[in-house]
Design an enzyme around this catalytic site. Structure first.
Site, short mmCIF file in Angstrom:
data_model
loop_
_atom_site.label_atom_id
_atom_site.label_comp_id
_atom_site.label_asym_id
_atom_site.label_seq_id
_atom_site.Cartn_x
_atom_site.Cartn_y
_atom_site.Cartn_z
N ASN A 395 -2.79 54.88 16.12
CA ASN A 395 -2.85 54.77 17.80
C ASN A 395 -3.71 53.57 18.05
O ASN A 395 -3.52 52.89 18.85
CB ASN A 395 -2.79 55.82 18.39
CG ASN A 395 -1.95 56.93 18.34
OD1 ASN A 395 -0.59 56.41 18.82
ND2 ASN A 395 -1.95 58.03 17.82
N ASP A 396 -4.80 53.52 17.33
CA ASP A 396 -5.92 52.47 17.54
C ASP A 396 -5.49 51.07 17.05
O ASP A 396 -5.64 50.26 18.02
CB ASP A 396 -7.14 52.94 16.65
CG ASP A 396 -8.44 52.71 17.33
OD1 ASP A 396 -8.31 52.24 18.51
OD2 ASP A 396 -9.39 52.96 16.89
#
Length: 691
Positions: A395-396
């Site tokens: 997700n980062d």
């Protein structure tokens, strides 16, 4: 300024204009530096530096392979000597207290490579280790290395049963309930634990002089923070009983599913080498993968073993007489942030270098299902961290990748906008902006369409990955089974991947850049509102937020302020005000901000540490997002960056400001003091030009 005379106001205005001009010169120098370090195919990738365990563990692997006197082993040993602290110890980051596990492995590696234990530096190391409690205090991973080389029996390592790979997804305990990084280590280590391959070494290179007590009397292994024995009806007691039971079954060879489990573990490990820089694309599972395959009977010259060994060599950096290893490589991360910083500095898609960067980033989009798909039904999308790691998008990187595309297009006066439908399936990302008909032609039009499609898939994927508490972890959904942190093997403090406020805020920042706010209708709006509630609930009483992936509360405060503001939380909101005041309260007299990795061990130290360019940039970005661009403290922070900039446009930074695993492993991103200050200065110049 209220009450100021016209003359003083003029002086203030002139000072402000002068500072903006200086900032403009700094921006240009750093922009040129960054463009000069771009790879020919369009991407950026700086060194990702870890601590001494990378060199030590590589030498220990080579020793198990009977190659401890090889040239590469000697070069890694030279790097270990360079990393030794004056106290004789090795640490998790420069200037930190002794880390016993790191020090024991470094001492052992030096002995194996032929260093005389009576040498002054070895005596210092020996004494420092004994003063800290000796090898008795090492963690589970270090015990496994000691067992491989005959220093302790395998029975003193925690049980890592391969049968766990057979457990179904609905089981409360299965490999997909533990974090992705622990999972990729667990599987090859389970193969090793089942076979227990030991190389007996000569007595003169053993390290029994570091043992305070007999190994069977060493303390029990526990996760940091859970280091006290608990009651009879506790997870701690349950898992210790299970560990003893598994070892008893092993002793009497009661393992009817062992053959099937090992076959599945072997297949699982090899499958994750597809479209990947090694399983998980990180150092530990690659090392254990080598040992696992050789233990299973693979020839060292086989394509499979050579694949692992080659990827280890790709992590090595030769520097003079020394060689150091990286834990992994960070090209997608470095490229995304570089593109964002360059866009803020005025280098958009109209320029060929940044256009190549966008094309490279789009080429790294994940289009196959990975481990995350065991718990999430969604079309693949998003980005990973390394060159290849298709099983593990995160997700980062996905949120940062979206923002890189959005920022680059915006710099060319083109926008990507999210148009949510009644359901996520009806959500679309469209291209908008002035003068697009003239701009979108040929390959440019195709790239815009690809960017829009990749962004749509990334938004859908991240939406599906939202945890039940409203936040996001890195690689998996709802990977928050805290009871698993009581497993003896969990003492590396990385057993689960729960929601964190810094990462959750970055995800909604990317949504905000696409036009989604707390007032947006539909599912995407609901996702953002739930995330905002999570971030609010995790703000600390002093106004800061914990930073899981960067050091630490400065990182968390920056990202949460930016994320909340990006989705429409007003600047006068109490959460924003408190976060802004916390950052202002921790500015140092020099104008900069700094915070030590020690804050993970002792949160009372938060906001304290040597000032750094990267952390100063984070604080400035948070304050600018909170509406503080005209504050004198922000101007002082800008001045600090300008004054500490090197003539070539870069900044020096010896501190580790990246976080691998809190309290266990930290990182130094060599481009953090480049693209983050560039982004902060450019955003400040842009914000002050508007206001």
């Amino acid at each position: 300024m209220e009450g100021a005379s016209p003359t003083s106001s003029n002086r203030i205005s002139q000072h402000f204009l002068d500072l903006r001009a200086l900032a403009g010169s700094s921006i240009a120098a750093t922009r040129d530096w960054l463009l000069a370090h771009q790879h020919a195919d369009g991407h950026w990738c700086a060194e990702l530096e870890g601590d001494s365990i990378l060199q030590s563990e590589y030498i220990l692997l080579l020793a198990w392979l009977r190659e401890e006197r090889s040239e590469i082993a000697q070069r890694c040993a030279a790097q270990l000597l360079k990393q030794q602290e004056p106290s004789g110890a090795w640490t998790q980051f420069p200037g930190a207290p002794i880390d016993v596990g790191s020090s024991v492995k470094a001492y052992f590696a030096l002995k194996l490579t032929g260093h005389d234990p009576t040498a002054e530096y070895m005596i210092r190391a020996h004494n420092a280790i004994l003063e800290a409690g000796g090898a008795d205090k090492v963690n589970s991973f270090t015990r496994f290395y000691l067992a491989l080389l005959g220093q302790i029996p395998f029975e003193l390592c925690p049980a890592v049963p391969p049968e766990m790979v057979l457990l179904p997804n609905w089981s409360p305990i299965n490999i997909y309930r533990i974090s992705s990084w622990s999972r990729t280590i667990f599987v090859p280590l389970a193969i090793v634990w089942a076979h227990r391959p030991t190389r007996e070494i000569a007595a003169d290179v053993s390290i029994h002089e570091l043992f305070v007590n007999k190994p069977e009397d060493w303390p029990e292994l526990r996760c940091p923070g859970l280091d006290k024995p608990q009651g009879l009806f506790s997870w701690d007691h349950f898992f210790r009983t299970a560990d003893s039971g598994l070892k008893l079954l092993e002793k009497y060879k009661l393992r009817p599913l062992r053959k099937r489990a090992l076959q599945k573990a072997e297949k699982w490990l090899l499958d994750r080498c597809e479209k990947s820089d090694g399983p998980g694309a990180i150092f530990p599972p690659i090392v254990w993968g080598v040992i696992a395959l050789l233990t299973l009977g693979y020839d060292k010259q086989s394509a499979e073993v050579q694949y692992f060994l080659d990827h280890l060599k790709r992590l090595a950096i030769d520097d003079g007489a020394e060689t150091r290893l990286q834990p992994c490589k960070s090209p997608v991360w470095d490229t995304s942030i570089s593109l964002r910083a360059l866009a803020a500095a005025g280098s958009g898609l109209s320029q060929e270098p940044t256009c190549r960067g966008v094309e490279w980033l789009l080429s790294k989009e994940v289009r196959v299902a990975g481990d995350w798909s065991n718990n999430v039904a969604c079309e693949p999308g998003g980005w990973f961290f390394e060159y290849e790691n298709a099983f593990y998008p995160d997700n980062d990187d996905t949120s940062m990748g979206i923002m890189a595309l959005v920022d680059q297009l915006a710099a060319a006066d083109i926008s990507l906008e999210l148009h949510p439908g009644d359901t996520l399936a009806n959500t679309s990302v469209v291209v908008g902006g002035r003068g697009i008909a003239e701009r979108l032609a040929g390959s440019s039009a195709a790239m815009m369409e690809q960017a829009a499609a990749a962004t749509r898939r990334a938004v859908a994927w991240m939406t599906a990955m939202q945890n039940h508490d409203g936040g996001w972890g890195a690689f998996d959904k709802n990977n928050d089974a805290e009871f698993l942190c009581h497993v003896p093997f969990a003492d590396h403090n990385a057993m689960i991947d729960p929601s964190t406020p810094d990462l959750s805020a970055r995800v909604i920042e990317s949504f905000g850049r696409l036009g989604v706010t707390i007032n947006s209708p539909g599912k995407v709006g609901d996702v953002v509102r739930k995330a905002v509630a999570y971030i609010r609930a995790n703000q600390l009483s002093d106004g800061s937020w914990f930073g899981r992936w960067g050091v630490n509360y400065i990182y968390g405060a920056w990202q949460c302020l930016v994320g909340l503001r990006a989705v429409g939380v007003p600047a006068d909101d109490p959460a924003i005000e408190q976060g802004k005041l916390w950052l202002l309260a921790h500015q140092q007299a020099c104008g900069g901000w700094g915070e030590s990795c020690e804050t993970y061990e002792d949160p009372s130290l938060r906001g304290q540490g040597s000032p750094t360019a990267s952390q100063t940039a984070w604080a400035l970005l948070g304050l600018i997002a909170a509406g503080g661009e005209k504050l004198p403290q922000v101007a002082n922070g800008v001045r600090y960056l300008i004054d500490t900039q090197r003539p070539d446009g870069a900044w020096d930074e010896v501190e580790f400001t990246g976080t691998g695993f809190p309290r266990v492993f930290y990182l130094k991103y060599h481009y953090y003091p480049i693209y983050f200050p560039l982004l902060a200065l450019a955003e400040w110049n842009r914000a002050t030009a508007r206001s």
